[in-house]
Design an enzyme around this catalytic site. Structure first.
Site, PDB file in Angstrom:
ATOM      1  N   ARG A  15       0.838  -1.212   0.000  1.00  0.00           N
ATOM      2  CA  ARG A  15       0.000   0.000   0.000  1.00  0.00           C
ATOM      3  C   ARG A  15       0.865   1.251   0.000  1.00  0.00           C
ATOM      4  NH1 ARG A  15      -0.579   4.699   2.883  1.00  0.00           N
ATOM      5  NH2 ARG A  15      -0.309   3.545   4.842  1.00  0.00           N
ATOM      6  N   CYS A 240       9.902   9.453  -0.309  1.00  0.00           N
ATOM      7  CA  CYS A 240       9.359  10.556   0.483  1.00  0.00           C
ATOM      8  C   CYS A 240       8.820  11.605  -0.483  1.00  0.00           C
ATOM      9  CB  CYS A 240      10.440  11.163   1.369  1.00  0.00           C
ATOM     10  SG  CYS A 240       9.840  12.558   2.354  1.00  0.00           S
TER      11      CYS A 240
END
EC number: 4.1.3.4
Length: 299
Positions: A15, A240
């Site tokens: 996920r 990120c």
């Protein structure tokens, strides 16, 4: 405090690792990868997200993935659930646990999900209540706990207030997120001291990003304070979003290797995990940041 004898690793790669990746991973490949992860000894895998495909197109096949995977005994299969419609789809897919999410930062919450934190709490309370009626547990992610890309420092009072509200709903576990990978061990100690004075350690998990190379050091501090649940992403998959090109999620195999070397049990078979990480790296078509994966490939 001595280190714990056993730690649970919650795998979020299928996920959180895939959701922001531009490369489309075919449904059958997602299923194959999750099945590989299921056979590593992991007891928890977050397999997909039921957020609207408009926002997370990489996981638009959520129901097909949830229905297509093999279910290993003793493994919890969880999914991210943003609202009641998402919960309905998750139930159709046979999910074992609903994962809800919000930010500790007001600005980040508005930019990320277009709602105030108060509005998010209202929605998450409804989702939690409906999940409990369906005999599902609920795990909550609270992001930007250790820093926000917009507000920088997030007041600990805000983190405590939102954590209290989430636990009052009856969530089973709260995962504290280092969204921008800025946390350091001293900060982790300060945050945990405040939270552990109010909540039991066995209901707190930590989700570190390795953007600045501090994820494992932060985990050691958390271990010393009694935390025994950590999130990881196989291969370190998932960058990120606020630091393009930088490492994001801490690699599950790096966490497992460190814990094994510290004589802390995880029940995860490292070689099988590394094989699964290598497999998804090949599908992604790019090197993944896991240190242990690089060693594994060169050996």
């Amino acid at each position: 405090m001595p280190y714990p004898k056993k730690v649970t690793i919650k795998e979020v790669g299928p996920r959180d690792g895939l959701q922001n990746e531009p490369v489309w991973i075919a449904t059958e490949d997602k299923i194959t990868w999750i099945n590989q992860l299921s056979r590593t000894g992991l007891s928890y895998i977050e397999i997909t997200s039921f957020v609207h495909p408009k926002w997370i197109p990489a996981l638009r096949d959520a129901i097909d993935v949830a229905k297509g995977i093999d279910r290993e005994k003793g493994v919890t299969y969880a999914a991210l659930v943003p609202n009641q419609r998402g919960l309905e789809n998750a139930l159709e897919g046979g999910i074992n646990e609903a994962c809800v999410f919000m930010s500790a930062s007001e600005t980040h919450n508005r930019k990320n999900i277009n709602k105030s934190t108060s509005e998010s709490l209202h929605i998450l309370k409804q989702v939690n209540n409906d999940a409990q009626k369906a005999n599902l547990t609920t795990r909550a992610y609270l992001s930007t706990v250790f820093g926000c890309p917009y507000e920088k420092d997030v007041p600990i009072e805000q983190v405590i207030r939102l954590s209290e509200a989430l636990f009052e709903f009856g969530i089973s576990e709260l995962s504290l997120g280092d969204t921008i990978g800025a946390a350091n061990p001293a900060q982790v100690e300060t945050v945990l001291e405040a939270l552990l004075a109010r909540f039991p350690a066995n209901q707190i998990a930590l989700h570190f990003h390795d953007t600045r190379g501090t994820a494992l050091a932060n985990m050691v501090t958390a271990l010393q304070m009694g935390i025994t649940v950590f999130d990881g992403s196989a291969g370190g998959l998932g960058g990120c979003p606020y630091a393009p090109g930088s490492s994001g999620n801490a690699a599950t195999e790096d966490i497992v290797y460190m814990l094994e070397q510290m004589d802390i049990k995880t029940n995860v078979k490292l070689e099988k995990l590394l094989s699964a990480a290598k497999w998804i790296e090949e599908k992604m078509g790019k090197p993944l940041p896991s240190r242990n994966l690089q060693v594994f490939k060169s050996s």
